[in-house]
Design an enzyme around this catalytic site. Structure first.
Site, mmCIF file in Angstrom:
data_model
loop_
_atom_site.group_PDB
_atom_site.id
_atom_site.type_symbol
_atom_site.label_atom_id
_atom_site.label_comp_id
_atom_site.label_asym_id
_atom_site.label_seq_id
_atom_site.Cartn_x
_atom_site.Cartn_y
_atom_site.Cartn_z
ATOM 1 N N ASP A 327 -5.929 72.630 72.330
ATOM 2 C CA ASP A 327 -5.437 72.820 70.985
ATOM 3 C C ASP A 327 -6.888 72.305 70.023
ATOM 4 O O ASP A 327 -7.703 71.597 70.502
ATOM 5 C CB ASP A 327 -4.223 72.260 70.194
ATOM 6 C CG ASP A 327 -3.659 72.648 69.154
ATOM 7 O OD1 ASP A 327 -4.406 73.029 68.206
ATOM 8 O OD2 ASP A 327 -2.504 72.116 68.854
ATOM 9 N N GLU A 522 1.787 71.940 59.747
ATOM 10 C CA GLU A 522 1.718 70.680 60.737
ATOM 11 C C GLU A 522 1.761 69.400 60.286
ATOM 12 O O GLU A 522 2.863 69.242 59.412
ATOM 13 C CB GLU A 522 0.289 70.682 61.178
ATOM 14 C CG GLU A 522 -0.267 72.155 61.855
ATOM 15 C CD GLU A 522 -1.639 72.070 62.651
ATOM 16 O OE1 GLU A 522 -1.791 71.023 63.237
ATOM 17 O OE2 GLU A 522 -2.219 73.224 62.428
HETATM 18 C C1 BGC Z 1 -2.672 74.003 66.032
HETATM 19 C C2 BGC Z 1 -2.385 75.314 66.639
HETATM 20 C C3 BGC Z 1 -3.197 76.199 66.471
HETATM 21 C C4 BGC Z 1 -4.591 75.886 66.251
HETATM 22 C C5 BGC Z 1 -5.474 77.007 65.880
HETATM 23 C C6 BGC Z 1 -3.843 73.643 65.725
HETATM 24 O O1 BGC Z 1 -4.198 72.576 64.660
HETATM 25 O O2 BGC Z 1 -1.755 72.935 66.313
HETATM 26 O O3 BGC Z 1 -0.913 75.566 66.748
HETATM 27 O O4 BGC Z 1 -2.856 77.435 67.198
HETATM 28 O O5 BGC Z 1 -4.725 74.679 65.295
HETATM 29 O O6 BGC Z 1 -5.473 77.277 64.586
HETATM 30 C C1 BGC Z 2 -7.398 74.794 60.856
HETATM 31 C C2 BGC Z 2 -6.136 74.825 61.455
HETATM 32 C C3 BGC Z 2 -6.183 73.832 62.371
HETATM 33 C C4 BGC Z 2 -6.282 72.602 61.671
HETATM 34 C C5 BGC Z 2 -6.060 71.412 62.569
HETATM 35 C C6 BGC Z 2 -7.558 73.454 60.001
HETATM 36 O O1 BGC Z 2 -8.922 73.459 59.408
HETATM 37 O O2 BGC Z 2 -7.602 75.947 59.906
HETATM 38 O O3 BGC Z 2 -6.257 76.196 62.308
HETATM 39 O O4 BGC Z 2 -4.902 73.916 62.943
HETATM 40 O O5 BGC Z 2 -7.269 72.443 60.953
HETATM 41 O O6 BGC Z 2 -6.191 70.206 61.860
#
Ligand code: BGC
Ligand code: BGC
Length: 818
Positions: A327, A522
């Site tokens: 991730d 998130e």
């Molecule tokens: C998330 C994932 C996601 C990834 C890519 C991460 O922060 O936990 O679910 O697929 O970012 O965007």
């Molecule tokens: C991204 C997401 C990712 C997240 C994690 C964002 O900047 O766009 O895809 O999941 O950061 O912190």
């Protein structure tokens, strides 16, 4: 024998379950925390991934590849931080576009065209014939988590918590298929979905990404979504409009203590197996080509470094033959690692690291570590074999991409009809004293800030990461809830009038009020209690206003999770949990609006896949637990054919929710709970008008010649997640009389020189300062106190309309060190 984590990783294969069993039987200490015993786990078998012809092709490629090319396959970079030209020097195996990452040279909110161009541009360089280079197609991944939700015009399906209520596995398969087609049509071959989390604490900001608190439902859905996205194992490929899936997040993401995102899942192995692993064996059996490692820890051990779970359980016991992707910089969270340096994760079994902005450093360090033997060559060959196998099985070596320009499938009528069916099937009727169905010959009011708001009905992971910053104009193939209702009312000879604030000139026969959570994703969606609109019950006030005018009220509640809404339920004659329905607002009218005589059309069939709380403190309310005492139990749902009475409910929340707020400090003319404003000697305050509201701002005045501070403080505030997520302090203010001395701005113990920001009066302005600036100046982001301090050495008068946090907003520079 008690090994620390670094030893565990470096010992690699020697730390097998047998070793541990031996250690235990020899009377040594028990299995250390965070180490799994594979023999206890269910078995599975990857379908359709291994065949001798493919393996021979992989072997042939591996023989020709340099160490750099192999390591490159193991690293994924993000479109916001890599260009196609970079691939000439750094032969990376994969590209992703994160939630707010744009296609090349185009805005983040783009239709399919720029996405197709982007994928082609990266692939063109990867496939170039140049000396010393083995052409290998890249994999291009995106969070197509409720439809291909990053692409303007795509069909947006309800989020997973809604789909759980439908209890319809075949619907899930069809949604997977439609999502795959809309993803392939945008030139993308890999969806980071499905989330197989089993959310057990509804405070968790990702609850809506999970189908249910019930592992059985997650088990039943998992294979269906993989089947829909990938097609028949070993048969369907990108050429048939199918993309690779990524079951995520392995493992225990939905079980963290206090529902904290990226937190620690402190449960015994038996529970990790029985609850949180439910979806993985079926996903593997259905041939999922990738599985994403989770940010969370299990018993204190970060999953990205957990060899027993990634290698011994997942690849060993469960027979997973695809590859494990990391991730977002998740490897960097393993103790001893940084985002650019983490052999431990690869040795633990991670095959491809998601290194959005850290790929270059990670590439260089990993190449070195492979040369030095810190990462064994056999491990590298295994990882690359898995990745190449997946690329073959996905059809990526076949240059034909018939779906790539099929933009007609994006937001197609068939897909939108499917999404509308899903909306209909996911609605759960919590209360109905007879207000529903609505007679379509009536004249009704449609109120609430979510009534005509496609952004709010779609939630997070919609065009942007947080789902913020969108307007109805960004959704060309979509319908708001109000628009769907208006259409149905018109067809029955009645009418619907939109009035967000509930005002009217002619008294309507009934009001439908649409309200709920604002979009989030998130950790930014983590809550401290389940109370809806704690502290500022705006929606309740609207319901009361309509009720007291003698108008029957139907509430349509939009949320990613169950919430404590007893006061709102009491003010409603009918109450529908509509979750986060996505682009097809019309699905709501299909069930709520009856015929001209008031006979129902479609009935409610949705049943709760999450237990609904009786108090705001029932975070971990899950069926089967001792003392289970919900307001509405798992499986609950009324219908026209299944009426039921809901009486007056207690309005005692059961927990103080003022502590929920971590991001809004001053707004709407007042300091927001739980914070307070403290003024040093000589600093004055008075209410003034903000650009948007009377007395919406506060004016602070410093006396000449007298250094003093103004602080916003409460309990210590933990902003670590917000800092990592690149959030910023945002202040909207007007300098009324410019500072004549120095001005410092602090968060906790981190101070910047803000003199420049307060030296000129130039009307209202908004300034953003990344939280990282304060962290860099020594602020303890885990416990900020005081939260915010402005100190001036001499005279200054400034009015603030807004002080709080902003997500991924433009701008943001660090002021100098004082
Ligand atoms: C998330 C994932 C996601 C990834 C890519 C991460 O922060 O936990 O679910 O697929 O970012 O965007
Ligand atoms: C991204 C997401 C990712 C997240 C994690 C964002 O900047 O766009 O895809 O999941 O950061 O912190």
């Amino acid at each position: 024998m008690w090994l620390n984590r670094a030893q565990t990783a470096f010992l690699g294969a020697s730390l097998s379950a047998a070793t541990l069993a031996f250690a235990a039987s020899a009377g040594a200490e028990q299995t250390p925390p965070g180490v799994a015993n594979p023999a206890l786990w269910p078995t599975a078998k990857s379908q359709g991934l291994i065949d001798s012809k493919t393996e021979a092709r992989v072997t042939a490629l591996l023989r020709r590849m340099s160490i750099e090319e192999k390591v490159g396959q193991m690293i994924q970079a993000d479109t916001a931080s890599v260009t196609p030209e970079d691939l000439r020097k750094y032969p990376l195996g994969s590209i992703l576009a994160g939630g707010s990452s744009p296609p090349m040279g185009a805005p983040d909110r783009s239709p399919a065209g720029p996405w197709i161009e982007t994928a082609r541009a990266f692939n063109a360089v990867a496939m170039e014939r140049r000396p010393g280079h083995v052409p290998i197609p890249i994999m291009f991944g995106i969070d197509a988590v409720h439809g291909n939700n990053n692409v303007v015009g795509a069909t947006l399906f309800p989020h997973n918590s809604a789909l759980g209520a439908a209890h319809d596995p075949d619907l899930i398969r069809r949604i997977g298929e439609a999502t795959a087609r809309e993803t392939a049509a945008a030139g993308i071959d890999w969806a980071f979905a499905p989330t197989l989390a089993v959310p057990r604490n509804d405070r968790w900001g990702r609850t809506y990404e999970g189908y249910s608190e019930d592992p059985e439902l997650v088990r039943a859905y998992a294979a269906k979504m993989i089947e829909g996205l990938q097609g028949a194992p070993g048969k369907d490929t990108l050429q048939q409009g199918h993309v690779s899936a990524s079951a995520k997040h392995f493992l225990g993401d939905g079980g963290t203590t206090n529902g904290i995102d990226q937190g620690n899942t402190e449960i015994p192995e038996s529970e990790l197996i029985a609850i949180h692993s439910a979806g993985y064996p079926p996903a593997i059996n259905a041939g999922t080509r990738t599985i994403m490692a989770s940010f969370n820890s299990w018993q204190g051990v970060k999953m990205h470094g957990n060899k027993s779970l990634l290698t011994d359980v997942l690849k060993g016991r469960m027979g997973f033959d695809g590859f494990i992707v990391g991730d977002w910089n998740g490897h960097g969270q393993v103790p001893g690692c940084t985002t650019t340096d983490c052999p431990v994760a690869f040795n633990a079994g991670l095959d491809m690291a998601m290194a959005p902005d850290s790929w270059k450093g990670l590439f260089e360090n990993t190449v070195k570590q492979v040369r030095e033997g810190v990462i064994p060559m056999a491990r590298v060959d295994d990882a690359v074999r898995r990745i190449l196998r997946v690329k073959f099985k996905a059809g990526l070596f076949d240059p034909a991409r018939p779906f790539e320009s099929r933009i007609d499938v994006i937001g197609s009528p068939a897909h939108r009809a499917l999404a509308r069916e899903a909306v209909r099937k996911s609605l759960v009727l919590l209360k109905n004293n007879g207000a529903l169905p609505v007679k379509s010959s009536a004249h009704i009011l449609v109120a609430g800030n979510a009534a005509d708001n496609i952004s709010q009905q779609s939630g997070g992971w919609t065009l942007s990461w947080q789902g913020d910053g969108n307007t109805n104009a960004d959704f060309p193939n979509a319908q708001s809830i109000y628009a769907g209702i208006a259409e149905a009312m018109k067809a029955g000879g009645g009418s619907a009038t939109l009035s967000v604030d509930g005002s009217f000139t002619e008294k309507p026969d009934l009001a439908i009020v649409v309200f709920g959570e604002q979009p989030y994703a998130e950790g930014l969606g983590d809550l401290r209690t389940l109370e809806f609109e704690a502290g500022d019950k705006k929606s309740l006030a609207l319901l009361k206003k309509l009720k007291s005018a003698g108008i029957p009220v139907v509430s349509v509640f939009l949320s990613g999770r169950p919430m404590w809404v007893n006061p709102e339920l009491n003010q409603s004659d009918a109450f529908v949990a509509a979750w986060l329905p996505g682009s097809e607002g019309g699905g709501i009218a299909d069930v709520l609006i009856g015929d001209a005589q008031g006979r129902p059309g479609k009935d409610f069939t949705g049943r709760l896949s999450f237990s609904w709380p009786k108090t705001a403190a029932q975070f971990t309310l899950n069926k089967g637990q001792p003392g289970y005492d919900p307001l509405f139990a798992l499986g609950y749902g009324l219908g026209y054919a299944a009426p039921g009475a809901v009486g007056r409910l207690s309005e005692v929340a059961g927990i103080d929710a003022t502590a929920t707020n971590k991001s809004r400090y001053f707004t709407d003319g007042r300091i927001q709970a739980p914070f307070a404003l403290t003024l040093g000697a000589g600093v004055t305050r008075r209410p003034v008008d903000s650009p948007s509201r009377q007395e919406g701002a506060i004016q602070l005045g410093w006396t000449a010649g007298q250094a003093a501070k103004a602080s916003i403080e409460g309990d210590k505030v933990d902003l670590r997640f917000e800092t990592n997520a690149e959030m910023m302090l945002q202040m909207t203010y007007r300098v009324d009389t410019p500072a004549t001395g120095r001005v410092n701005l602090s968060m906790g113990g981190g101070t910047v020189d803000a003199t420049d920001l307060f030296q000129r009066s130039a009307g209202w302005r908004t300034v953003r300062i990344p939280l990282k600036c304060f962290a860099d100046k020594g602020a303890d982001m885990a416990g900020l106190y005081p939260l915010w301090t402005l100190s001036a050495t001499d005279s200054l008068t400034v009015s603030f309309a807004d002080i709080g946090l902003a997500t991924q907003a433009p701008g943001g520079i660090c002021p100098p060190t004082p």
